[in-house]
Design a protein around this motif. Structure first.
Motif, PDB file in Angstrom:
ATOM      1  N   SER A  74      41.695  45.125  60.611  1.00 23.90           N
ATOM      2  CA  SER A  74      42.112  44.038  61.491  1.00 23.90           C
ATOM      3  C   SER A  74      43.580  44.115  61.875  1.00 23.90           C
ATOM      4  CB  SER A  74      41.860  42.684  60.823  1.00 23.90           C
ATOM      5  OG  SER A  74      40.549  42.606  60.383  1.00 23.90           O
ATOM      6  N   GLY A  75      44.274  45.092  61.374  1.00 16.80           N
ATOM      7  CA  GLY A  75      45.668  45.249  61.767  1.00 16.80           C
ATOM      8  C   GLY A  75      46.663  44.533  60.874  1.00 16.80           C
ATOM      9  N   VAL A  76      46.243  44.106  59.699  1.00 19.05           N
ATOM     10  CA  VAL A  76      47.192  43.514  58.753  1.00 19.05           C
ATOM     11  C   VAL A  76      48.023  44.658  58.178  1.00 19.05           C
ATOM     12  CG1 VAL A  76      47.398  42.295  56.561  1.00 19.05           C
ATOM     13  CG2 VAL A  76      45.633  41.647  58.176  1.00 19.05           C
ATOM     14  N   SER A  77      49.326  44.528  58.248  1.00 20.75           N
ATOM     15  CA  SER A  77      50.125  45.683  57.851  1.00 20.75           C
ATOM     16  C   SER A  77      50.474  45.662  56.376  1.00 20.75           C
ATOM     17  CB  SER A  77      51.392  45.767  58.692  1.00 20.75           C
ATOM     18  OG  SER A  77      52.179  44.636  58.437  1.00 20.75           O
ATOM     19  N   CYS A  78      50.303  44.524  55.739  1.00 15.93           N
ATOM     20  CA  CYS A  78      50.752  44.468  54.362  1.00 15.93           C
ATOM     21  C   CYS A  78      49.896  43.495  53.556  1.00 15.93           C
ATOM     22  CB  CYS A  78      52.210  44.019  54.353  1.00 15.93           C
ATOM     23  SG  CYS A  78      52.909  43.946  52.738  1.00 15.93           S
ATOM     24  N   ALA A  79      49.414  43.956  52.428  1.00 14.05           N
ATOM     25  CA  ALA A  79      48.647  43.076  51.549  1.00 14.05           C
ATOM     26  C   ALA A  79      49.238  43.145  50.145  1.00 14.05           C
ATOM     27  CB  ALA A  79      47.188  43.489  51.517  1.00 14.05           C
ATOM     28  N   THR A  80      49.333  41.989  49.508  1.00 18.71           N
ATOM     29  CA  THR A  80      49.854  41.944  48.149  1.00 18.71           C
ATOM     30  C   THR A  80      48.786  41.326  47.264  1.00 18.71           C
ATOM     31  OG1 THR A  80      52.070  41.644  49.010  1.00 18.71           O
ATOM     32  CG2 THR A  80      51.750  41.099  46.720  1.00 18.71           C
ATOM     33  N   VAL A  81      48.363  42.037  46.238  1.00 16.61           N
ATOM     34  CA  VAL A  81      47.314  41.504  45.381  1.00 16.61           C
ATOM     35  C   VAL A  81      47.857  41.247  43.980  1.00 16.61           C
ATOM     36  CG1 VAL A  81      45.456  42.594  46.669  1.00 16.61           C
ATOM     37  CG2 VAL A  81      46.450  43.786  44.731  1.00 16.61           C
ATOM     38  N   TYR A  82      47.348  40.175  43.400  1.00 11.75           N
ATOM     39  CA  TYR A  82      47.790  39.771  42.069  1.00 11.75           C
ATOM     40  C   TYR A  82      46.800  40.372  41.082  1.00 11.75           C
ATOM     41  CZ  TYR A  82      50.336  36.350  39.175  1.00 11.75           C
ATOM     42  OH  TYR A  82      51.167  35.732  38.291  1.00 11.75           O
ATOM     43  N   ALA A  83      47.166  41.469  40.456  1.00 11.80           N
ATOM     44  CA  ALA A  83      46.222  42.159  39.601  1.00 11.80           C
ATOM     45  C   ALA A  83      46.334  41.709  38.153  1.00 11.80           C
ATOM     46  CB  ALA A  83      46.444  43.663  39.689  1.00 11.80           C
ATOM     47  N   GLY A 128      56.411  44.555  39.944  1.00  7.66           N
ATOM     48  CA  GLY A 128      56.333  43.870  38.660  1.00  7.66           C
ATOM     49  C   GLY A 128      57.352  44.384  37.678  1.00  7.66           C
ATOM     50  N   ASN A 129      57.211  43.894  36.494  1.00  7.95           N
ATOM     51  CA  ASN A 129      58.151  44.225  35.444  1.00  7.95           C
ATOM     52  C   ASN A 129      57.556  45.337  34.581  1.00  7.95           C
ATOM     53  OD1 ASN A 129      60.062  44.202  33.469  1.00  7.95           O
ATOM     54  ND2 ASN A 129      60.237  41.974  33.445  1.00  7.95           N
ATOM     55  N   PHE A 130      57.941  46.563  34.882  1.00  5.06           N
ATOM     56  CA  PHE A 130      57.336  47.713  34.204  1.00  5.06           C
ATOM     57  C   PHE A 130      57.661  47.760  32.716  1.00  5.06           C
ATOM     58  CE2 PHE A 130      57.876  49.713  38.579  1.00  5.06           C
ATOM     59  CZ  PHE A 130      56.625  49.278  38.964  1.00  5.06           C
ATOM     60  N   VAL A 158      50.537  46.115  44.650  1.00  8.33           N
ATOM     61  CA  VAL A 158      49.741  45.689  43.511  1.00  8.33           C
ATOM     62  C   VAL A 158      50.706  45.071  42.496  1.00  8.33           C
ATOM     63  CG1 VAL A 158      48.127  46.431  41.749  1.00  8.33           C
ATOM     64  CG2 VAL A 158      48.161  47.588  43.942  1.00  8.33           C
ATOM     65  N   CYS A 159      50.516  43.784  42.227  1.00 11.10           N
ATOM     66  CA  CYS A 159      51.425  43.111  41.308  1.00 11.10           C
ATOM     67  C   CYS A 159      50.928  43.314  39.887  1.00 11.10           C
ATOM     68  CB  CYS A 159      51.501  41.632  41.637  1.00 11.10           C
ATOM     69  SG  CYS A 159      52.204  41.364  43.238  1.00 11.10           S
ATOM     70  N   PHE A 160      51.664  44.086  39.118  1.00 11.63           N
ATOM     71  CA  PHE A 160      51.102  44.572  37.869  1.00 11.63           C
ATOM     72  C   PHE A 160      52.206  44.977  36.917  1.00 11.63           C
ATOM     73  CE2 PHE A 160      49.162  47.826  35.242  1.00 11.63           C
ATOM     74  CZ  PHE A 160      47.909  47.326  34.991  1.00 11.63           C
ATOM     75  N   PRO A 161      52.521  44.325  35.921  1.00 10.42           N
ATOM     76  CA  PRO A 161      52.325  42.927  35.583  1.00 10.42           C
ATOM     77  C   PRO A 161      53.434  42.101  36.228  1.00 10.42           C
ATOM     78  CG  PRO A 161      53.452  44.018  33.794  1.00 10.42           C
ATOM     79  CD  PRO A 161      53.313  45.014  34.911  1.00 10.42           C
TER      80      PRO A 161
END
Lengths: 325, 274
Positions: A74-83, A128-130, A158-161
């Motif tokens: 759909s043309g979304v250029s950026c996705a951020t997921v809470y993993a 995230g905080n590696f 990918v938000c991790f952690p």
């Protein structure tokens, strides 16, 4: 039912065709630039369906891949997921280990040749905080970021952690360090935004939380408070969240943006005090200028039945009037 | 899209856009139906839940609930002076009503967020408005309350000892959000420069302590009295586990939304990370 249908030959091909069509239609209108996803409900899903916890997480991941495919079409250029949130380390050790393994293997899988990342030119970034992660996971994640670094069409964070408060603390710490190195640095909201993990990405336009919980649970708090960001809560558990649900949300956002000039929908007119307008910082002014530009897009005037409302309140007046008549 | 057939692409684009517009047109009809439905629901709710300026009715509504929030935060909007309930007086009226409902329900802390912070400079008037409204609810024996404006550091109390008040009202504005965090970042920068603070000491706990001091603690329930959930630059640090509630297409501060928010909150569960 859906599992049974999905065993038909050609099912996945048909699905990706449908996604292509939906994507090609929706990208002719306003599209959110940056979407945040809180993928909640994997465990509850496993419990309700009496399947193993592992399996629930696994299905959650498949569901994520399916939804992301639609978003990038759909043309979304950026996705951020809470993993994985930092508090998740409080869970049972076996589950944490299992989640780590899952993240490793699945992220490796999507970043391989010919898979999702390759297909849509997605750059994977781990936010995230590696410091909380075991070494072997760290190595794998760095490797994934490295192999996809040349992709420029889209970004998957990918938000991790991750927790948002940790991110803000990180931003304050690094800003303080930079300010000490460069005494001419003028610290304002921009500076802090540039020190968040999401620096350089488009502003968050849409945040989706599943599983019927009306909380943000420490995710992208800094990014989601501006009025520009629409927050949508869905009652479905994440593994049940299909690309079709995503399509509905995406079209709703697009419709609201097109019709009311605001991804949230029909809002009240904001009354702003005069002195405050003068005191408003550059961020807001730049943002509102950008918005007024966006609302003057040619597509808005080419419709016969409705001209783009100049302000949300006008839109509400019109609707109210049509309701009365 | 490839660039081999620009004209064909243009046709395809307009064709797809036409489909999108048709979808939007259908959605606009659905939206109007939904608007009428939402307004109807709101009307029914406001008839079902009517406090009638009686704390007893509110107490009866609340007594059925399993749990109550300790801290409620409300986002109210300033309307233009010409509107009904408009201007600064309108906001003060809203705060007064919210204070009465909170006191009747037994919620000890109320935070009101208004983007402009128009009431911050007229705290005395606000105190009068609240007292007046509390009289209407409770008679002459009005409960005590304090009004706090963290931005100007102003505290007004009906009691000599502000710690004993039955209700604590805090008034927040945009400046209490991101600008305060920016201010904190500046201060921390100066402290680290003069070596009074080490970079490793800048933890979530430290910042949380500072912001709780500067702005206040995190609310348990956030009620947005607007037609959509619009956070309007609410202090981001304070939204971590806050339960959010709003009623679609509602545009006034009314008791029905308040009590429905409390009901929703009573059903919610917090299981952070577990």
């Amino acid at each position: 039912m859906s599992e049974w249908v999905s065993t038909f030959p050609g099912y996945s091909l048909l699905m990706s065709r449908i996604k292509k069509v939906i994507g090609s239609v929706s990208r002719t209108g306003p599209v959110p630039r940056h979407i945040g996803l809180i993928m909640d409900g994997n465990r509850r899903f496993a419990k309700n369906h009496q399947i193993e916890l592992k399996e629930g997480h696994n299905m959650g991941f498949d569901s994520m891949a399916a939804v992301l495919e639609l978003l990038y079409e759909s043309g979304v250029s950026c996705a951020t997921v809470y993993a994985f949130l930092i508090e998740n380390f409080k869970r049972l050790k076996t589950e944490v280990d299992w989640l780590m393994d899952l993240a490793k293997s699945k992220l490796m899988q999507i970043s391989q040749n010919g898979e999702l990342c390759d297909k849509y030119g997605i750059r994977v970034r781990i936010l995230g905080n590696f410091a909380f992660l075991p070494d072997d996971v760290n190595v794998v994640l760095k490797d994934i970021m490295h192999t996809t670094r040349k992709n420029t069409r889209a970004t998957l964070n990918v938000c991790f952690p991750y927790t948002s408060r940790d991110e803000m603390a990180h931003a304050i710490r690094t800003t303080a360090e930079d300010a000490n190195k460069d005494s001419g640095l003028d610290v304002d909201e921009h500076t802090l935004t540039d020190h968040m993990y999401t620096a350089g990405l488009p502003p968050l336009d849409l945040l989706i939380r599943t599983s019927g919980t009306y909380r943000l649970s420490d995710f992208l708090l800094w990014q989601c408070v501006p009025s520009l960001c629409a927050i949508v809560f869905s009652d479905r558990l994440w593994p049940e969240f299909t690309p079709w649900d995503m399509t509905k949300i995406l079209f709703m956002w697009s419709f609201n943006k097109y019709w009311y000039g605001h991804g949230n929908g029909q809002t009240m007119r904001r009354v702003v005090d005069e002195p405050l307008v003068r005191a408003m910082d550059r961020t807001d002014l730049a943002q509102s200028l950008w918005d007024s530009d966006a609302s003057a897009s040619p597509t808005a005037t080419s419709t016969g039945y409705k001209v783009y409302a100049s302000s949300p309140s006008d839109a509400s007046d019109i609707t109210a009037a049509s309701v009365v008549s | 899209m490839t660039t081999t057939h620009p004209r064909g692409n243009m046709v395809a684009f307009h064709f797809r856009h036409a489909i999108l517009l048709v979808v939007f047109f259908v959605m606009s009809i659905a939206r109007n139906v939904q608007y009428v439905y939402n307004k109807l629901c709101l009307r029914i709710f406001s008839m079902t839940y009517y406090p009638n300026k009686s704390p007893q009715i509110i107490r009866d509504d609340v007594s059925k609930l399993g749990k109550l929030p300790k801290r409620i935060s409300c986002i109210v909007s300033l309307r233009s002076d010409d509107d009904e309930n408009g201007g600064c007086d309108g906001v003060m009226g809203d705060v007064a009503e919210l204070a009465a409902w909170c006191l009747s329900a037994g919620v000890p802390s109320l935070t009101v967020y208004e983007y402009n912070g128009c009431v911050k400079s007229c705290v005395a008037e606000l105190q009068n408005a609240v007292t007046k409204n509390l009289r209407a609810y409770f008679g002459l024996q009005t409960p005590s309350f304090t009004i706090k404006v963290p931005h100007t550091n102003e505290v007004v109390s009906t009691e000599a000892n502000s710690g004993d008040a039955d209700l604590e009202i805090a008034v927040l504005l945009r400046v209490d959000g991101k600008p305060t965090i920016v201010e904190l970042a500046r201060t921390i920068g100066e402290l680290t420069a003069s070596k009074e603070l080490l970079p490793d000491d800048i933890t979530v706990k430290l910042i949380d302590g500072e912001l709780t001091e500067l702005v206040g603690p995190e609310p348990d329930l956030l009620i947005c009295f607007g037609p959509v959930l619009d956070l309007q630059d609410y202090p981001p640090w304070h939204l971590r586990l806050t339960e959010m509630y709003w009623e679609p297409d509602n545009n006034s501060v009314n008791y029905a939304v308040f009590i429905r928010a409390l009901k929703k909150f009573a059903q919610s569960r917090v299981n952070l990370g577990k």
